[in-house]
Design a protein around this motif. Structure first.
Motif, PDB file in Angstrom:
ATOM      1  N   GLY A  51       0.788  -1.232   0.000  1.00  0.00           N
ATOM      2  CA  GLY A  51       0.000   0.000   0.000  1.00  0.00           C
ATOM      3  C   GLY A  51       0.815   1.275   0.000  1.00  0.00           C
ATOM      4  O   GLY A  51       0.261   2.363   0.108  1.00  0.00           O
ATOM      5  N   VAL A  52       2.135   1.161  -0.131  1.00  0.00           N
ATOM      6  CA  VAL A  52       2.977   2.358  -0.186  1.00  0.00           C
ATOM      7  C   VAL A  52       2.781   3.027  -1.543  1.00  0.00           C
ATOM      8  O   VAL A  52       2.875   2.381  -2.593  1.00  0.00           O
ATOM      9  CB  VAL A  52       4.462   2.009   0.042  1.00  0.00           C
ATOM     10  CG1 VAL A  52       5.348   3.227  -0.175  1.00  0.00           C
ATOM     11  CG2 VAL A  52       4.662   1.433   1.433  1.00  0.00           C
ATOM     12  N   VAL A  53       2.490   4.332  -1.517  1.00  0.00           N
ATOM     13  CA  VAL A  53       2.266   5.117  -2.724  1.00  0.00           C
ATOM     14  C   VAL A  53       3.523   5.911  -3.027  1.00  0.00           C
ATOM     15  O   VAL A  53       4.069   6.583  -2.150  1.00  0.00           O
ATOM     16  CB  VAL A  53       1.068   6.079  -2.534  1.00  0.00           C
ATOM     17  CG1 VAL A  53       0.875   6.960  -3.752  1.00  0.00           C
ATOM     18  CG2 VAL A  53      -0.207   5.297  -2.220  1.00  0.00           C
ATOM     19  N   SER A  54       4.001   5.823  -4.269  1.00  0.00           N
ATOM     20  CA  SER A  54       5.176   6.594  -4.679  1.00  0.00           C
ATOM     21  C   SER A  54       4.951   7.139  -6.085  1.00  0.00           C
ATOM     22  O   SER A  54       4.223   6.556  -6.887  1.00  0.00           O
ATOM     23  CB  SER A  54       6.438   5.735  -4.624  1.00  0.00           C
ATOM     24  OG  SER A  54       6.313   4.625  -5.483  1.00  0.00           O
ATOM     25  N   ALA A  55       5.603   8.248  -6.372  1.00  0.00           N
ATOM     26  CA  ALA A  55       5.431   8.907  -7.666  1.00  0.00           C
ATOM     27  C   ALA A  55       6.129   8.111  -8.758  1.00  0.00           C
ATOM     28  O   ALA A  55       7.342   7.902  -8.718  1.00  0.00           O
ATOM     29  CB  ALA A  55       5.979  10.322  -7.615  1.00  0.00           C
ATOM     30  N   TYR A  56       5.348   7.651  -9.734  1.00  0.00           N
ATOM     31  CA  TYR A  56       5.909   7.012 -10.929  1.00  0.00           C
ATOM     32  C   TYR A  56       6.246   8.095 -11.959  1.00  0.00           C
ATOM     33  O   TYR A  56       7.310   8.078 -12.553  1.00  0.00           O
ATOM     34  CB  TYR A  56       4.901   6.006 -11.511  1.00  0.00           C
ATOM     35  CG  TYR A  56       5.367   5.392 -12.808  1.00  0.00           C
ATOM     36  CD1 TYR A  56       6.188   4.272 -12.804  1.00  0.00           C
ATOM     37  CD2 TYR A  56       4.995   5.935 -14.031  1.00  0.00           C
ATOM     38  CE1 TYR A  56       6.630   3.718 -13.997  1.00  0.00           C
ATOM     39  CE2 TYR A  56       5.430   5.383 -15.219  1.00  0.00           C
ATOM     40  CZ  TYR A  56       6.253   4.275 -15.199  1.00  0.00           C
ATOM     41  OH  TYR A  56       6.698   3.731 -16.374  1.00  0.00           O
ATOM     42  N   ALA A  57       5.324   9.035 -12.168  1.00  0.00           N
ATOM     43  CA  ALA A  57       5.538  10.139 -13.104  1.00  0.00           C
ATOM     44  C   ALA A  57       4.747  11.340 -12.614  1.00  0.00           C
ATOM     45  O   ALA A  57       3.641  11.203 -12.103  1.00  0.00           O
ATOM     46  CB  ALA A  57       5.080   9.751 -14.507  1.00  0.00           C
ATOM     47  N   THR A  58       5.319  12.525 -12.773  1.00  0.00           N
ATOM     48  CA  THR A  58       4.641  13.756 -12.361  1.00  0.00           C
ATOM     49  C   THR A  58       4.712  14.777 -13.489  1.00  0.00           C
ATOM     50  O   THR A  58       5.544  14.673 -14.387  1.00  0.00           O
ATOM     51  CB  THR A  58       5.287  14.358 -11.094  1.00  0.00           C
ATOM     52  OG1 THR A  58       6.649  14.657 -11.370  1.00  0.00           O
ATOM     53  CG2 THR A  58       5.189  13.401  -9.919  1.00  0.00           C
ATOM     54  N   GLY A  59       3.825  15.751 -13.437  1.00  0.00           N
ATOM     55  CA  GLY A  59       3.864  16.853 -14.390  1.00  0.00           C
ATOM     56  C   GLY A  59       3.626  16.451 -15.829  1.00  0.00           C
ATOM     57  O   GLY A  59       4.265  16.983 -16.730  1.00  0.00           O
ATOM     58  N   LEU A  60       2.696  15.513 -16.066  1.00  0.00           N
ATOM     59  CA  LEU A  60       2.469  15.014 -17.424  1.00  0.00           C
ATOM     60  C   LEU A  60       1.560  15.910 -18.269  1.00  0.00           C
ATOM     61  O   LEU A  60       1.331  15.612 -19.434  1.00  0.00           O
ATOM     62  CB  LEU A  60       1.897  13.595 -17.372  1.00  0.00           C
ATOM     63  CG  LEU A  60       2.843  12.542 -16.807  1.00  0.00           C
ATOM     64  CD1 LEU A  60       2.133  11.201 -16.674  1.00  0.00           C
ATOM     65  CD2 LEU A  60       4.089  12.401 -17.663  1.00  0.00           C
ATOM     66  N   LEU A  61       1.061  16.993 -17.695  1.00  0.00           N
ATOM     67  CA  LEU A  61       0.212  17.916 -18.453  1.00  0.00           C
ATOM     68  C   LEU A  61       1.020  19.138 -18.855  1.00  0.00           C
ATOM     69  O   LEU A  61       1.888  19.595 -18.108  1.00  0.00           O
ATOM     70  CB  LEU A  61      -0.995  18.347 -17.616  1.00  0.00           C
ATOM     71  CG  LEU A  61      -1.906  17.226 -17.117  1.00  0.00           C
ATOM     72  CD1 LEU A  61      -3.028  17.808 -16.280  1.00  0.00           C
ATOM     73  CD2 LEU A  61      -2.459  16.413 -18.271  1.00  0.00           C
ATOM     74  N   ASN A  62       0.710  19.701 -20.026  1.00  0.00           N
ATOM     75  CA  ASN A  62       1.427  20.901 -20.468  1.00  0.00           C
ATOM     76  C   ASN A  62       0.572  22.161 -20.299  1.00  0.00           C
ATOM     77  O   ASN A  62       0.756  23.142 -21.003  1.00  0.00           O
ATOM     78  CB  ASN A  62       1.900  20.751 -21.917  1.00  0.00           C
ATOM     79  CG  ASN A  62       0.775  20.770 -22.927  1.00  0.00           C
ATOM     80  OD1 ASN A  62      -0.398  20.659 -22.577  1.00  0.00           O
ATOM     81  ND2 ASN A  62       1.124  20.910 -24.199  1.00  0.00           N
ATOM     82  N   PHE A  63      -0.364  22.126 -19.376  1.00  0.00           N
ATOM     83  CA  PHE A  63      -1.199  23.276 -19.056  1.00  0.00           C
ATOM     84  C   PHE A  63      -1.561  23.198 -17.580  1.00  0.00           C
ATOM     85  O   PHE A  63      -1.398  22.161 -16.944  1.00  0.00           O
ATOM     86  CB  PHE A  63      -2.463  23.309 -19.929  1.00  0.00           C
ATOM     87  CG  PHE A  63      -3.414  22.169 -19.665  1.00  0.00           C
ATOM     88  CD1 PHE A  63      -4.485  22.331 -18.801  1.00  0.00           C
ATOM     89  CD2 PHE A  63      -3.235  20.933 -20.265  1.00  0.00           C
ATOM     90  CE1 PHE A  63      -5.359  21.275 -18.537  1.00  0.00           C
ATOM     91  CE2 PHE A  63      -4.096  19.881 -20.019  1.00  0.00           C
ATOM     92  CZ  PHE A  63      -5.162  20.052 -19.150  1.00  0.00           C
ATOM     93  N   ASP A  64      -2.044  24.305 -17.044  1.00  0.00           N
ATOM     94  CA  ASP A  64      -2.470  24.343 -15.651  1.00  0.00           C
ATOM     95  C   ASP A  64      -3.884  23.775 -15.568  1.00  0.00           C
ATOM     96  O   ASP A  64      -4.828  24.396 -16.056  1.00  0.00           O
ATOM     97  CB  ASP A  64      -2.443  25.774 -15.130  1.00  0.00           C
ATOM     98  CG  ASP A  64      -2.875  25.879 -13.676  1.00  0.00           C
ATOM     99  OD1 ASP A  64      -3.138  24.834 -13.037  1.00  0.00           O
ATOM    100  OD2 ASP A  64      -2.955  27.014 -13.180  1.00  0.00           O
ATOM    101  N   PRO A  65      -4.074  22.607 -14.970  1.00  0.00           N
ATOM    102  CA  PRO A  65      -5.390  21.967 -14.968  1.00  0.00           C
ATOM    103  C   PRO A  65      -6.359  22.535 -13.940  1.00  0.00           C
ATOM    104  O   PRO A  65      -7.529  22.185 -13.947  1.00  0.00           O
ATOM    105  CB  PRO A  65      -5.068  20.517 -14.633  1.00  0.00           C
ATOM    106  CG  PRO A  65      -3.873  20.619 -13.754  1.00  0.00           C
ATOM    107  CD  PRO A  65      -3.071  21.783 -14.313  1.00  0.00           C
ATOM    108  N   LEU A  66      -5.879  23.368 -13.042  1.00  0.00           N
ATOM    109  CA  LEU A  66      -6.759  23.884 -11.997  1.00  0.00           C
ATOM    110  C   LEU A  66      -7.832  24.753 -12.612  1.00  0.00           C
ATOM    111  O   LEU A  66      -7.608  25.494 -13.547  1.00  0.00           O
ATOM    112  CB  LEU A  66      -5.960  24.666 -10.960  1.00  0.00           C
ATOM    113  CG  LEU A  66      -4.900  23.853 -10.232  1.00  0.00           C
ATOM    114  CD1 LEU A  66      -4.117  24.746  -9.297  1.00  0.00           C
ATOM    115  CD2 LEU A  66      -5.506  22.699  -9.469  1.00  0.00           C
ATOM    116  N   GLY A  67      -8.997  24.643 -12.080  1.00  0.00           N
ATOM    117  CA  GLY A  67     -10.117  25.428 -12.568  1.00  0.00           C
ATOM    118  C   GLY A  67     -11.303  25.167 -11.684  1.00  0.00           C
ATOM    119  O   GLY A  67     -11.200  24.471 -10.674  1.00  0.00           O
TER     120      GLY A  67
END
Length: 176
Positions: A51-67
């Motif tokens: 159950g340990v969670v670790s980052a495989y990949a980050t920052g895969l979007l080329n835009f700010d997804p917040l909205g």
């Protein structure tokens, strides 16, 4: 809860988890990846048997997804599947294609690891649709590997109903 079923907490601290892909042949080490989770705003997390969670990949979007959510904040990283032969991940996302700022366009990436599936070493876009704008929650929803070994891309209608009836559009289709 229905009789005969129970809920077990397997992993926590995920941010807007969207999809899960189990490793077809996971290693026997408790630290080996057991499944992967896409997080809507651009990350893939590896979850071990313990159950340990670790980052495989980050920052895969080329835009700010917040909205605003729900609304424009419903775009990002969605479908995921593990290619059984290589262990590579296929991940669905949307991308910004400048100078267009009001629409986003679907793409599928292949993520490769060189450390046993713990972290991404490289990524390649294998499929993109620069002329198929999609709206919130109507993008690629799922990816799967069929019994024929081929990748299936479950493409949303882009928030428009007419492209689903148009055989010249990829929207509203399952692509192989």
């Amino acid at each position: 809860r229905q009789p005969g079923y129970r809920v077990d907490l397997v992993a926590s601290d995920l941010q807007l988890p969207v999809n899960v892909a189990f490793v077809p042949s996971p290693g026997s080490d408790p630290a080996d990846p057991f499944f992967y989770v896409t997080e809507l705003y651009g990350n893939v997390q590896a979850v071990s048997r313990t159950g340990v969670v670790s980052a495989y990949a980050t920052g895969l979007l080329n835009f700010d997804p917040l909205g605003s959510f729900p609304g424009s904040g419903e775009k990002g990283l969605t479908g995921i599947t593990v290619e059984p032969a290589s262990g590579d991940l296929f991940v669905a996302a949307i991308e910004a294609i400048p100078p267009e700022v009001n629409n986003h366009f679907p793409r599928v990436m292949r993520l490769h690891s060189t450390d046993g599936g713990h972290t991404m070493a490289s990524q390649n876009t294998i499929l993109d649709f620069p002329n198929e704008p999609v709206g919130p929650s109507h993008q690629i929803s799922n990816l799967s590997i069929g019994p024929d070994g081929k990748l299936y891309v479950h493409m949303g209608d882009g928030l428009f109903t007419t492209p689903a009836l148009d055989l010249n559009s990829a929207r509203g289709k399952i692509l192989r």
